[in-house]
Motif scaffolding. Structure first.
Motif, PDB file in Angstrom:
ATOM      1  N   THR A  23       0.685  -1.105   0.061  1.00 44.77           N
ATOM      2  CA  THR A  23      -0.070  -0.164  -0.197  1.00 44.77           C
ATOM      3  C   THR A  23       0.890   1.337   0.155  1.00 44.77           C
ATOM      4  O   THR A  23       0.534   2.335  -0.822  1.00 44.77           O
ATOM      5  CB  THR A  23      -0.884  -0.169   1.105  1.00 44.77           C
ATOM      6  OG1 THR A  23      -1.281  -1.241   1.378  1.00 44.77           O
ATOM      7  CG2 THR A  23      -1.982   0.870   1.183  1.00 44.77           C
ATOM      8  N   GLU A  26       2.500   1.895  -3.279  1.00 44.77           N
ATOM      9  CA  GLU A  26       1.697   2.115  -4.366  1.00 44.77           C
ATOM     10  C   GLU A  26       1.306   3.771  -4.331  1.00 44.77           C
ATOM     11  O   GLU A  26       0.945   4.408  -4.974  1.00 44.77           O
ATOM     12  CB  GLU A  26       0.369   1.580  -4.061  1.00 44.77           C
ATOM     13  CG  GLU A  26      -0.342   1.192  -5.435  1.00 44.77           C
ATOM     14  CD  GLU A  26      -1.701   1.873  -5.659  1.00 44.77           C
ATOM     15  OE1 GLU A  26      -2.756   1.338  -5.732  1.00 44.77           O
ATOM     16  OE2 GLU A  26      -1.636   3.196  -5.582  1.00 44.77           O
ATOM     17  N   HIS A  27       1.515   4.249  -2.902  1.00 43.53           N
ATOM     18  CA  HIS A  27       1.211   5.565  -2.679  1.00 43.53           C
ATOM     19  C   HIS A  27       2.580   6.566  -2.966  1.00 43.53           C
ATOM     20  O   HIS A  27       2.108   7.923  -3.096  1.00 43.53           O
ATOM     21  CB  HIS A  27       0.537   5.898  -1.173  1.00 43.53           C
ATOM     22  CG  HIS A  27      -0.911   5.535  -1.198  1.00 43.53           C
ATOM     23  ND1 HIS A  27      -1.241   4.428  -1.014  1.00 43.53           N
ATOM     24  CD2 HIS A  27      -1.845   6.326  -1.299  1.00 43.53           C
ATOM     25  CE1 HIS A  27      -2.580   4.533  -0.613  1.00 43.53           C
ATOM     26  NE2 HIS A  27      -2.999   5.740  -1.175  1.00 43.53           N
ATOM     27  N   SER A  31       2.546   5.841 -11.404  1.00 40.65           N
ATOM     28  CA  SER A  31       1.564   4.777 -11.539  1.00 40.65           C
ATOM     29  C   SER A  31       2.177   3.529 -12.702  1.00 40.65           C
ATOM     30  O   SER A  31       3.012   3.775 -13.169  1.00 40.65           O
ATOM     31  CB  SER A  31       0.465   5.511 -12.018  1.00 40.65           C
ATOM     32  OG  SER A  31       0.796   6.099 -13.289  1.00 40.65           O
ATOM     33  N   LYS A  52       1.486   8.974 -13.992  1.00 41.74           N
ATOM     34  CA  LYS A  52       1.251  10.018 -13.070  1.00 41.74           C
ATOM     35  C   LYS A  52       2.144  10.910 -12.712  1.00 41.74           C
ATOM     36  O   LYS A  52       1.867  12.174 -12.741  1.00 41.74           O
ATOM     37  CB  LYS A  52       0.705   9.253 -11.642  1.00 41.74           C
ATOM     38  CG  LYS A  52       0.394  10.019 -10.626  1.00 41.74           C
ATOM     39  CD  LYS A  52      -0.869  10.237 -10.819  1.00 41.74           C
ATOM     40  CE  LYS A  52      -1.623  10.954  -9.508  1.00 41.74           C
ATOM     41  NZ  LYS A  52      -1.699  10.014  -8.361  1.00 41.74           N
ATOM     42  N   GLY A 141     -10.012  10.223  -4.864  1.00 45.43           N
ATOM     43  CA  GLY A 141     -10.131   8.826  -4.679  1.00 45.43           C
ATOM     44  C   GLY A 141     -11.438   8.665  -3.871  1.00 45.43           C
ATOM     45  O   GLY A 141     -12.197   7.585  -4.037  1.00 45.43           O
ATOM     46  N   ASP A 152     -13.274   1.087 -13.866  1.00 51.53           N
ATOM     47  CA  ASP A 152     -11.777   1.019 -13.517  1.00 51.53           C
ATOM     48  C   ASP A 152     -11.164   1.486 -14.855  1.00 51.53           C
ATOM     49  O   ASP A 152      -9.953   1.828 -14.405  1.00 51.53           O
ATOM     50  CB  ASP A 152     -11.448  -0.331 -13.342  1.00 51.53           C
ATOM     51  CG  ASP A 152     -11.858  -0.810 -11.892  1.00 51.53           C
ATOM     52  OD1 ASP A 152     -12.147   0.122 -11.204  1.00 51.53           O
ATOM     53  OD2 ASP A 152     -11.943  -2.115 -11.801  1.00 51.53           O
ATOM     54  N   SER A 157     -10.310   7.107 -12.668  1.00 53.74           N
ATOM     55  CA  SER A 157     -10.166   5.912 -11.776  1.00 53.74           C
ATOM     56  C   SER A 157      -8.600   5.574 -11.665  1.00 53.74           C
ATOM     57  O   SER A 157      -7.907   5.274 -10.677  1.00 53.74           O
ATOM     58  CB  SER A 157     -10.739   4.588 -12.205  1.00 53.74           C
ATOM     59  OG  SER A 157     -12.142   4.664 -11.939  1.00 53.74           O
ATOM     60  N   ARG A 158      -8.006   5.826 -12.837  1.00 50.33           N
ATOM     61  CA  ARG A 158      -6.445   5.786 -12.941  1.00 50.33           C
ATOM     62  C   ARG A 158      -5.553   6.572 -12.558  1.00 50.33           C
ATOM     63  O   ARG A 158      -4.720   6.417 -11.967  1.00 50.33           O
ATOM     64  CB  ARG A 158      -6.148   5.551 -14.772  1.00 50.33           C
ATOM     65  CG  ARG A 158      -6.361   4.260 -15.269  1.00 50.33           C
ATOM     66  CD  ARG A 158      -6.173   3.990 -16.690  1.00 50.33           C
ATOM     67  NE  ARG A 158      -7.142   4.733 -17.504  1.00 50.33           N
ATOM     68  CZ  ARG A 158      -6.910   5.000 -18.737  1.00 50.33           C
ATOM     69  NH1 ARG A 158      -5.725   4.611 -19.159  1.00 50.33           N
ATOM     70  NH2 ARG A 158      -7.945   5.698 -19.253  1.00 50.33           N
ATOM     71  N   HIS A 161      -4.368   6.430  -8.663  1.00 47.24           N
ATOM     72  CA  HIS A 161      -3.199   5.718  -8.464  1.00 47.24           C
ATOM     73  C   HIS A 161      -1.819   5.943  -8.520  1.00 47.24           C
ATOM     74  O   HIS A 161      -1.424   6.933  -9.395  1.00 47.24           O
ATOM     75  CB  HIS A 161      -3.284   4.165  -9.315  1.00 47.24           C
ATOM     76  CG  HIS A 161      -4.497   3.275  -8.923  1.00 47.24           C
ATOM     77  ND1 HIS A 161      -4.602   2.709  -7.905  1.00 47.24           N
ATOM     78  CD2 HIS A 161      -5.728   3.036  -9.787  1.00 47.24           C
ATOM     79  CE1 HIS A 161      -5.808   2.073  -7.973  1.00 47.24           C
ATOM     80  NE2 HIS A 161      -6.399   2.443  -9.043  1.00 47.24           N
TER      81      HIS A 161
END
Lengths: 309, 95
Positions: A23, A26-27, A31, A52, A141, A152, A157-158, A161
């Motif tokens: 997690t 990912e943050h 992306s 991103k 989000g 998705d 949505s993309r 991330h």
């Protein structure tokens, strides 16, 4: 009793889902390259698709360009010489960079040549660092999850991330450091001429065998300086975010470990204020990292101009 | 004494033997002066670490590629130390 057992089972199921490491990564990371925000063709083996961090780069560069040029143009049009509002703050920053960062390092002769470059670096890095602290995409989000429910594959949505601090990406800082690498060579060449700049790299008047050792060392030193800049900025920006996220993930880890929400809330009473304090510290880090990058660039350019051998 | 009074006293009390400005403004000035002077030292420090990590990393990569562990890593670290300390020595002795 049955209810508690059920709750424990649910918590165990959740425990398999919550992976703190994944997690957090990912943050803070870019992306995925497989699902870019905008598909662009691959030219000469380089995939030009927008991820991103690339999007954040454009946003920050556009925002800085717009804000600064609009403010300056407005100031030039007005009759009064005294700046006001945003222009006043901008002028203070410009003056600070010129007088406290560039001038002491490159000297009076070259200060006007190198202030624009270092000021651009400073404003861009400051902007990129600061945008990384704003929870824009986290709010998006939340909206996504509770209100909008897009598919998705939608852009919205993309875009949630991946991390939003472009300067936490080593590729971005490597590009910035490459600019500085070029600037060091240009500075030396402008001050001493092309050949003299390279001759200046090694001290004069030593025995010939020493040069066999010194020249490779100096060449490696030339590459090490921008490398140090690259690692420093990216590592500092990533590190702060990871520290905040790990504190916050305590809430979920404890809730899972003890199988009840109360444990998560209990640790949250400690963890959330600490994370908030760290966020406050991050505001300082954002400023200091932009400052240090500009300062080191000025020092390196100054070293190429004022050769002490 | 209220908090406001203390704040006012700290910010606007002049030091007896120095009339250059309020206390906080002067400490800020000194802080800036110190940071400015520490620039070259910071550069040397980062170069020292950077040299060891970069050349050690290159050595590690060569080891992983050629399967010669640990010799290129050791060589890289050694060269990194030499380059880093050379840059440090240049900063220390010329300023």
């Amino acid at each position: 009793m049955a209810f508690q057992e059920h709750a424990a089972e649910v918590a165990e199921g959740a425990a398999e889902k919550f992976n703190a490491g994944a997690t957090i990564i990912e943050h803070v990371s870019n992306s995925s390259h497989d699902h870019p925000l905008v598909h662009l063709p691959t030219i000469a083996g380089i995939d030009f698709s927008v991820t991103k961090h690339v999007l954040m780069l454009w946003l920050v560069a556009g925002a800085v360009l717009l804000l600064v040029s609009l403010a300056v143009r407005k100031f030039l049009k007005q009759d009064r010489l005294v700046p006001s509002g945003f222009m006043n703050a901008l002028e203070a920053v410009v003056e600070y960079v010129r007088d406290s960062i560039v001038l002491p390092n490159v000297g009076t002769k070259w200060v006007n040549t190198w202030t624009p470059y270092i000021l651009t670096l400073f404003l861009f890095i400051l902007g990129a660092n600061a945008v990384g602290l704003l929870p824009i995409f986290d709010v998006l989000g939340l909206l996504n999850h509770w209100v909008l429910h897009p598919s998705d594959e939608s852009f919205l949505s993309r875009v949630v991330h991946g991390g939003s601090t472009a300067t936490a990406n080593f590729n971005v800082t490597a590009a910035l450091a490459s600019l500085t690498f070029g600037a060091i060579i240009v500075a030396g060449t402008k001050a001493h001429g092309f050949v003299k700049h390279w001759v200046n790299l090694v001290p004069k008047g030593l025995a010939a065998p020493i040069y066999i050792i010194l020249i490779p060392i100096e060449i490696m030193g030339m590459f090490v300086r921008p490398f140090a800049l690259t690692m420093r900025l990216a590592a500092n920006m990533t590190g702060g975010h990871i520290a905040i996220l790990s504190l916050l993930s305590f809430v979920f880890l404890f809730a899972e470990m003890f199988g009840r929400a109360a444990a998560g809330i209990g640790i949250g009473i400690m963890a959330v204020p600490m994370a908030s304090l760290l966020s406050g510290l991050e505001v300082i880090v954002v400023l200091v990292q932009a400052y240090v990058f500009s300062l080191l660039t000025a020092v390196f350019i100054g070293m190429a101009i004022h050769v002490h051998h | 004494m209220t908090v406001g009074e203390v704040f006012h006293k700290v910010c606007y009390t002049h030091m007896p033997d120095d009339e250059r400005g309020p206390f906080l403004a002067r400490s800020l000035q000194h802080l800036q002066e110190n940071i400015r002077r520490s620039g070259p030292a910071a550069a040397a420090g980062y170069t020292l670490i950077g040299a060891i990590i970069l050349l050690g990393g290159i050595g590690y990569a060569v080891d992983a590629w050629r399967g010669t562990s640990p010799w290129f890593l050791l060589l890289g670290l050694l060269v990194g130390l030499i380059v880093g300390f050379y840059e440090l020595a240049k900063t220390v002795w010329h300023r």
